[in-house]
Design a protein around this motif. Sequence first.
Motif, short mmCIF file in Angstrom:
data_model
loop_
_atom_site.label_atom_id
_atom_site.label_comp_id
_atom_site.label_asym_id
_atom_site.label_seq_id
_atom_site.Cartn_x
_atom_site.Cartn_y
_atom_site.Cartn_z
N TYR A 21 0.85 -1.18 0.00
CA TYR A 21 0.00 0.00 0.00
C TYR A 21 0.90 1.24 0.00
O TYR A 21 2.03 1.20 0.50
CB TYR A 21 -0.92 0.00 1.22
CG TYR A 21 -2.01 -1.04 1.16
CD1 TYR A 21 -3.31 -0.68 0.83
CD2 TYR A 21 -1.74 -2.39 1.42
CE1 TYR A 21 -4.32 -1.63 0.77
CE2 TYR A 21 -2.74 -3.34 1.35
CZ TYR A 21 -4.02 -2.96 1.03
OH TYR A 21 -5.02 -3.91 0.95
N TYR A 23 1.56 5.28 0.88
CA TYR A 23 1.24 6.35 1.81
C TYR A 23 1.92 7.62 1.34
O TYR A 23 3.14 7.65 1.15
CB TYR A 23 1.73 5.95 3.21
CG TYR A 23 1.38 6.89 4.33
CD1 TYR A 23 0.16 6.79 4.99
CD2 TYR A 23 2.29 7.85 4.77
CE1 TYR A 23 -0.15 7.63 6.04
CE2 TYR A 23 1.99 8.70 5.81
CZ TYR A 23 0.76 8.59 6.44
OH TYR A 23 0.46 9.42 7.48
N LEU A 27 6.97 8.04 5.92
CA LEU A 27 6.36 6.99 6.72
C LEU A 27 7.18 6.84 8.01
O LEU A 27 8.16 6.11 8.07
CB LEU A 27 6.34 5.68 5.93
CG LEU A 27 5.40 4.59 6.44
CD1 LEU A 27 3.96 5.09 6.51
CD2 LEU A 27 5.47 3.38 5.54
N GLU A 31 4.26 5.40 13.22
CA GLU A 31 2.91 5.38 12.67
C GLU A 31 2.42 3.94 12.48
O GLU A 31 3.18 3.04 12.12
CB GLU A 31 2.87 6.13 11.35
CG GLU A 31 3.16 7.61 11.48
CD GLU A 31 2.97 8.34 10.18
OE1 GLU A 31 1.84 8.77 9.92
OE2 GLU A 31 3.94 8.49 9.43
N GLN A 33 0.77 2.69 10.12
CA GLN A 33 0.99 2.24 8.74
C GLN A 33 2.39 1.66 8.56
O GLN A 33 2.58 0.68 7.83
CB GLN A 33 0.76 3.40 7.75
CG GLN A 33 -0.70 3.82 7.61
CD GLN A 33 -1.14 4.81 8.67
OE1 GLN A 33 -0.46 5.03 9.68
NE2 GLN A 33 -2.29 5.42 8.45
N PHE A 39 2.93 -0.80 4.13
CA PHE A 39 2.96 0.47 3.42
C PHE A 39 4.37 0.88 3.02
O PHE A 39 5.35 0.58 3.70
CB PHE A 39 2.37 1.58 4.28
CG PHE A 39 0.87 1.55 4.40
CD1 PHE A 39 0.08 2.37 3.62
CD2 PHE A 39 0.26 0.70 5.32
CE1 PHE A 39 -1.30 2.35 3.74
CE2 PHE A 39 -1.12 0.67 5.44
CZ PHE A 39 -1.90 1.50 4.65
N GLY A 41 6.15 4.74 1.84
CA GLY A 41 5.87 6.16 1.83
C GLY A 41 6.42 6.83 0.58
O GLY A 41 7.49 6.46 0.10
N GLN A 71 -3.14 5.97 0.71
CA GLN A 71 -3.65 6.84 1.76
C GLN A 71 -2.90 8.16 1.73
O GLN A 71 -1.67 8.20 1.57
CB GLN A 71 -3.51 6.22 3.15
CG GLN A 71 -4.13 7.11 4.25
CD GLN A 71 -4.11 6.48 5.62
OE1 GLN A 71 -3.49 5.45 5.85
NE2 GLN A 71 -4.81 7.11 6.56
N SER A 72 -3.64 9.26 1.88
CA SER A 72 -3.05 10.59 1.99
C SER A 72 -3.67 11.30 3.18
O SER A 72 -4.88 11.50 3.22
CB SER A 72 -3.30 11.39 0.71
OG SER A 72 -2.80 12.71 0.85
N GLN A 73 -2.82 11.64 4.15
CA GLN A 73 -3.27 12.39 5.33
C GLN A 73 -2.62 13.76 5.32
O GLN A 73 -1.40 13.88 5.43
CB GLN A 73 -2.85 11.69 6.63
CG GLN A 73 -3.54 10.40 6.95
CD GLN A 73 -3.33 10.04 8.41
OE1 GLN A 73 -4.04 10.51 9.30
NE2 GLN A 73 -2.35 9.18 8.68
N MET A 200 -6.08 1.66 7.54
CA MET A 200 -5.65 3.03 7.25
C MET A 200 -6.19 3.97 8.31
O MET A 200 -7.13 4.73 8.07
CB MET A 200 -6.15 3.47 5.86
CG MET A 200 -5.61 2.65 4.71
SD MET A 200 -6.19 3.32 3.12
CE MET A 200 -5.47 2.12 1.98
#
Length: 225
Positions: A21, A23, A27, A31, A33, A39, A41, A71-73, A200
């Motif tokens: 996945y 991110y 990363l 975290e 993730q 994940f 990054g 995923q985007s935060q 996520m």
Amino acid sequence: MVRDKTVMDNDARPMSGDNSYIYFGNLFPHEPQYRSGRFLGLALTPRFDRDIAHDARAALPFDDGSVPGFQSQDVFEHVEREKVPAILDDIYRCLRDGGLFRLSLPDYNSPLLRRRSAYDHTGRVLYDVAMGGALQAAMAGDVEVSLPPGGDTHLWFPTFHGLLEVILASRIRHCEEIHFYHYWRNPEEWVVQPFDQSLMPVSRVPPADMRAGGKPISLVVDFVK
């Protein structure tokens, strides 16, 4: 359907059949993730062993339909608004059928964020004071915003309707399902719906973040291709 509710080089990139996945951003080892081991990054400046060097405004280094999830935060508000639809286009291209993209952004209809922002006479956000910026007088008597250099400044100020416009300008609108879980419809009405955070998790939502007393401070949206 919209529902209301450089550590690695290109030769080492995940290709078709890879189950990583993705991110957006560094990363960090603390975290969830990172700790899940699932994940990688994408970071402008890689810092950790699972970071890949990548500018979010550039084409993603993955094959069509090869990524199970993104995923985007709190990343895309740091990118010029007019460039975000193309980023979403590329996420859609790379996402597998049935894959999930989870997007979270600060919600500038949230009173918490509105209190720390500067506005023009129409009520438009000029800049987020907490993220840096200043007003300067322009020759015509108007004001101009001076933003500090670097990638920490917010370049646009997402709201539910503003994000809808960005989505509709992108191919990601063709996803089979689009779920809005957290958002303010306007400065008075808000929505907080539960969503699965096992894979996520989102950090700036209640109960993890109670700065707004359980009300949303982030827009949280899932896209299922």
